[in-house]
Scaffold this motif. Structure first.
Motif, short mmCIF file in Angstrom:
data_model
loop_
_atom_site.label_atom_id
_atom_site.label_comp_id
_atom_site.label_asym_id
_atom_site.label_seq_id
_atom_site.Cartn_x
_atom_site.Cartn_y
_atom_site.Cartn_z
N ALA A 367 17.71 20.14 87.91
CA ALA A 367 17.51 21.57 87.67
C ALA A 367 16.11 22.00 88.08
O ALA A 367 15.14 21.26 87.90
CB ALA A 367 17.73 21.89 86.19
N VAL A 368 16.01 23.20 88.64
CA VAL A 368 14.71 23.78 88.96
C VAL A 368 14.04 24.18 87.65
O VAL A 368 14.66 24.80 86.79
CB VAL A 368 14.88 25.01 89.87
CG1 VAL A 368 13.53 25.66 90.14
CG2 VAL A 368 15.56 24.62 91.16
N PRO A 369 12.78 23.82 87.44
CA PRO A 369 12.10 24.21 86.20
C PRO A 369 12.14 25.72 86.01
O PRO A 369 11.95 26.50 86.95
CB PRO A 369 10.66 23.71 86.41
CG PRO A 369 10.77 22.63 87.43
CD PRO A 369 11.91 23.01 88.33
N ALA A 370 12.41 26.13 84.77
CA ALA A 370 12.46 27.56 84.46
C ALA A 370 11.06 28.15 84.52
O ALA A 370 10.10 27.54 84.05
CB ALA A 370 13.07 27.76 83.08
N LEU A 371 10.97 29.35 85.09
CA LEU A 371 9.67 30.01 85.20
C LEU A 371 9.26 30.53 83.82
O LEU A 371 10.00 31.27 83.17
CB LEU A 371 9.76 31.18 86.19
CG LEU A 371 8.45 31.87 86.54
CD1 LEU A 371 7.54 30.93 87.31
CD2 LEU A 371 8.71 33.13 87.37
N PRO A 372 8.05 30.16 83.34
CA PRO A 372 7.60 30.63 82.03
C PRO A 372 7.44 32.16 81.99
O PRO A 372 7.39 32.82 83.03
CB PRO A 372 6.25 29.93 81.86
CG PRO A 372 6.27 28.79 82.81
CD PRO A 372 7.11 29.24 83.97
N GLU A 373 7.35 32.69 80.79
CA GLU A 373 7.19 34.13 80.62
C GLU A 373 5.91 34.63 81.27
O GLU A 373 5.83 35.78 81.69
CB GLU A 373 7.18 34.48 79.13
CG GLU A 373 8.53 34.31 78.45
CD GLU A 373 8.51 34.78 77.01
OE1 GLU A 373 7.46 35.34 76.59
OE2 GLU A 373 9.51 34.60 76.31
N SER A 374 4.92 33.78 81.38
CA SER A 374 3.66 34.16 82.01
C SER A 374 3.82 34.44 83.50
O SER A 374 2.96 35.06 84.12
CB SER A 374 2.61 33.06 81.82
OG SER A 374 3.01 31.87 82.51
#
Length: 931
Positions: A367-374
């Motif tokens: 899985a591609v790492p989820a982009l943080p809220e930042s």
């Protein structure tokens, strides 16, 4: 009320039955035909994962107004045959023409595959319908069907569906919509149109299917290799698996031979092959490949009752490159293709060091790492995101948006955009470039920010880009040096063409005026034969013969090394309709030639010229005759006017006095030994000589191969014998594919027969380096220059519409944003962006041509920190007299930052009187009729 309740119950039961799951369980797939045709594929762990969500149809006009589109689907199993379930289906449609279309069909579900037959009818006139489509939708973005003509494994995933069709289809993938689509033909006349289409969907997990389900050939045969794209690495067993399917209805037993030919079509070997297969059976056997050298090879086998078999493979030299990091050798994976680790392997095996863009390329299932809220990945997430590139020593060159998503220090270099000069005016993109530059520097001060990749060497556009102050808002210059089908040494003393690799030398003149910057070529490629697809409507006369395309590619790098380019990213590594150095899951000659080039030049640095146009060194045998000519600079008075011509219309310039250029170029190896690259430019272009008999290339006539002097090549030109001093009794000579042979010299003199295919001489005397360095061309700096000229306040001058029009083409010299009328006021807007941390105050004014009027003369402004693209002033300018091109310059001075970079808008001025007369002519008076 009871009556209505009863009707409601009947309706609910009907709806429940309509949604009732309807499945067929195959060996490696599940078919769900409850609401559409949906397929799930067995995974390595035994579970089933959705792969195909639905198959749908639509028809639309040029403006994408739909005439009809799929609105429903129903199906029912009607028959169970031995080994096959028969399912009949019907599509329902919505849209203004939905009542005119009917589409039914049959699914034959076999344990190992699906056959789907469509029968469509349209009653009415289809002239207004611009496109009729068949659409395959997927549940996830990374999924897509594997086309039958491109058995290239990872393109369809390790577990997927192979598609075949009759008639053949060419799919286009849309990442955002998660679908593949193709245009359909509904042939007919007199208001009656029919669609007859057969699809075969074969599921697989692991290697894709070998044989065609729809082929009418009684015998099918294929060679298979251990590695992706039929690559054999040094140390691998030189063998293939030969697979045979006998559908003749009788036993097959045959002793035959297959041919192996090299990249120039010369025979290499003719091994024996014993064939045996019972009716309806498939067999396989391991076949040795008796090839004792590196390079590209084609397998040829002609069997009774079978289509001619033509497959390619390559044998590469050792993959180790000690000096790979920071080298000039880079590449591109086509953006719309599937990104896989196998394709990164292709790049690593041939010594590439740089990859354009920072796509997430992960092992299948990861899985591609989820982009943080930042909005910015952590260093650990960034490392996981780019791990596969890192382990292969492939340095990504991301886009601006990709750079901003990664933590500081992730990247060394970024490229702002792609070929903006083809569609945007310099004044328009300059504002965006400045904003991006400041944001990127604020995000990562050490990041080197490159310009947009410029289509061709568009000097006129770049000069105006600099007028807008953008030269101080980029650390490197990116260009695209496509020149296909011409050789990379063709220059503007020979033709008035724009698309020439050699025009990169013109950038030196800009740098002398505006400041030196490293140069990167982020797109350069040659178009070769690809029967199933014609990309971007390029004509057949632009398609190069694949062998000479490999030679031109190597020479493009040899030229780039001499000019001082920092990197050249080859377009493309994977398949893009003939541009790829691998296509159809097989290598093209350019692929092993690239590996040989990087192996030979590993760590070598350009030293200079022993023999080239404009240079004849003391190492040359004076009995030979070599003409001096243009090299490495734009010679005043010789460069011909472009006249807004493009590659389609420029006629070749013929010069019977022009002789082929001959090069002996010296490189200094890490051991301080000379490496000589030697070639002659016999062909200006060598293109495909025969028409391609496929729908994609119908009505396309082949082009003409040209000799270096511009005359048609009526026969293969003879190599040129060149004698030169190497100063030693014996040297090694390597060919285009890296194969070395020892050659004895004549008292230290070596004679080579040179043609378009470079040869490399190893082991010459070290003093040749000093001789070559007397003529060494270094146009561009290798290191980035410090830049502290940029400011956080950015301006842009805008026309009345508050938006610049699109640029017409790369040949648009006026680059006009508007046409004004003489003597009439015209509104000009000025907007600001403040990327600093403090409020900016100052005045804005316009610098105008002489005798123009402006109201008001200046306007004060205030703009808060973080405000972007805020219009702070509107002026009314009144031009004086007609002008084909005039410039309106924004002048902005801030109390904190002083005068900031200008914004310069080009306008034309027409005569108000002429325009009023034109209006009288063009607009008929009331009651008049124009004929």
């Amino acid at each position: 009320m009871r009556k209505f309740a009863f009707l409601f119950i009947i309706f609910a039961v009907f709806c429940g039955n309509a949604a009732e799951p309807k499945f067929y369980q195959g060996k490696d797939y599940q078919l769900d035909y409850s609401r559409s045709i949906a397929v799930s594929i067995r995974q390595p762990d035994g579970t089933f994962a959705p792969f195909l969500s639905r198959i749908s149809f639509d028809a639309a006009g040029k403006d994408w107004n739909f005439f009809f589109r799929t609105g429903g689907f129903r199906a029912v199993e009607t028959e169970r045959r031995p080994g096959c379930d028969v399912i009949r289906f019907e599509y329902r449609f919505t849209g203004p023409q939905a009542g005119r279309v009917a589409l039914t069909g049959v699914i034959e579900a076999y344990p190992e595959w699906l056959k789907i037959s469509f029968d469509g009818r349209y009653r009415g006139d289809m002239k207004e319908i611009f496109r009729q489509r068949l659409i395959f939708s997927y549940p996830r973005e990374e999924l897509r069907l594997l086309g039958s003509a491109a058995d290239n494994g990872p393109e369809g995933g390790s577990c997927g569906l192979r598609l075949e069709s009759d008639p053949p289809l060419q799919l286009s993938y849309n990442r955002k919509q998660k679908n593949s689509s193709t245009r359909l033909e509904w042939p007919g006349k007199d208001g009656e149109h029919r669609l007859n289409l057969v699809l075969a969907l074969t599921p697989y997990c692991g290697r894709p299917p070998v044989f065609s389900r729809l082929s009418k050939q009684p015998v099918q045969a294929r060679f298979e290799f251990q590695r992706y794209c039929n690559v054999i690495l040094d140390g691998d067993q030189r063998e293939a698996v030969f697979r045979l399917l006998n559908q003749t209805g009788r036993p097959l037993k045959l002793d035959t031979r297959f041919e192996i030919r090299d990249h120039r079509g010369e025979p290499v070997a003719s091994p024996a092959l014993k064939l045996a297969a019972e009716p309806g059976k498939a067999t396989e056997q391991t076949v040795p490949l008796p090839v004792d050298r590196y390079g590209y090879f084609e397998l040829r086998l002609d069997l009774p009752d079978a289509a001619p078999l033509r497959q390619s493979f390559c044998i590469l030299p050792p993959t180790e490159r000690k000096f790979k990091k920071g080298s000039i050798f880079g590449g591109i994976l086509y953006p719309w293709n599937r990104k896989t680790v196998e394709k990164l392997d292709l790049m690593e095996w041939i010594g590439m060091s740089m990859i354009r863009r920072a796509w997430p390329v992960l092992p299948e299932g990861a899985a591609v790492p989820a982009l943080p809220e930042s909005g910015v990945y952590t260093p650990e997430q960034a490392a996981a995101y780019l791990r596969e590139q890192a382990v292969r020593q492939l340095e990504p060159v991301p886009s601006a948006a990709e750079s901003l998503r990664m933590p500081p220090g992730t990247f060394r270099l970024t490229e702002a955009a792609n070929e903006v000069n083809a569609r945007r005016l310099p004044v328009d993109f300059a504002e965006e470039m400045k904003i991006e530059y400041v944001k990127l520097k604020q995000h990562d001060p050490a990041l080197q920010v490159g310009s947009s990749g410029i289509a061709g060497v568009d000097i006129h556009w770049l000069e105006e880009f600099q007028q807008n102050g953008a030269w101080d808002y980029m650390d490197a210059l990116f260009v695209h040096l496509h020149c296909f089908p011409r050789a990379p040494e063709v220059n503007n003393t020979m033709t008035r063409e724009f698309w020439l690799h050699d025009r990169v030398t013109l950038l030196r003149g800009l740098m002398d005026r505006f400041g030196a910057k490293p140069v990167y070529d982020s797109e350069n490629g040659y178009l070769t034969r690809y029967p199933d697809r014609r990309v971007e409507k390029y004509p057949l006369r632009s398609v190069s013969e694949s062998g000479v395309a490999a030679a031109f590619m190597v020479r493009s790098y040899l030229q780039a090394l001499a000019y001082g380019l920092s990197n050249k990213m080859w377009f493309t590594v994977d398949s893009y309709g003939g541009f790829g150095i691998t296509e159809y899951g097989q290598p093209r000659p350019a692929y092993p030639a690239y590996a040989a080039m990087t192996r030979l030049l590993d760590g070598a640095r350009y030293a200079g010229e022993l023999l080239s146009p404009g240079r004849i060194s003391n190492a040359m045998d004076r009995d030979a005759e070599f003409s001096r000519s243009w090299f490495g600079q734009a010679t005043p008075g010789l460069e011909k006017e472009l006249l807004a011509a493009d590659r389609e219309t420029v006629e070749s310039s013929r010069n019977p006095e022009l002789k082929p250029y001959v090069y002996i170029r010296a490189f200094r190896t890490p051991e301080n030994r000379p490496l000589l690259a030697c070639w002659a430019t016999l062909y200006r272009q060598k293109v495909e000589a025969e028409a391609i008999d496929t729908p994609a290339w119908q009505d396309q006539k082949p082009g003409t191969s040209l000799l270096w002097n511009g005359f048609p090549a009526e026969r293969e030109p003879e190599p040129l014998p060149v004698r030169f001093r190497v100063g030693v009794p014996e040297v090694e000579v390597a060919d285009l594919m890296g194969n070395r042979r020892k050659v004895r010299t004549d008292n230290g003199f070596l004679t080579l027969r040179l043609d378009d295919y470079p040869q490399f001489v190893l082991g010459a005397a070290p003093e040749l380096l000093r001789e070559a360095e007397h003529f060494s061309l270094n146009l561009f700096p290798a290191e980035f220059q410090p830049n502290d000229k940029w400011k956080t306040l950015i301006q842009a001058v805008l026309p009345a519409e508050k938006k610049h029009p699109a640029r017409k083409s790369v040949f648009d010299k006026p680059n006009l944003s508007a046409t004004l009328k003489a003597g009439e006021p015209y509104p000009v807007h000025l907007r600001l962006t403040n990327l600093g941390s403090e409020t900016e105050r100052g005045t804005a004014s316009l610098q105008l041509p002489e005798n123009w009027k402006c109201e008001p003369q200046s306007i004060p402004f205030t703009i808060a920190p973080g405000e972007e693209k805020k219009i702070v002033a509107t002026f009314h300018v009144t031009p004086c007299g007609e002008s084909a091109k005039a410039q309106i310059t924004g002048v902005v001075a801030s109390a904190r930052q002083g005068r900031i970079a200008d914004s310069v808008m080009n306008v034309g001025v027409s005569s108000s009187q002429n325009d009023s007369r034109k209006d009288m002519i063009d607009k008929p008076k009331k009651g008049q009729t124009r004929y």
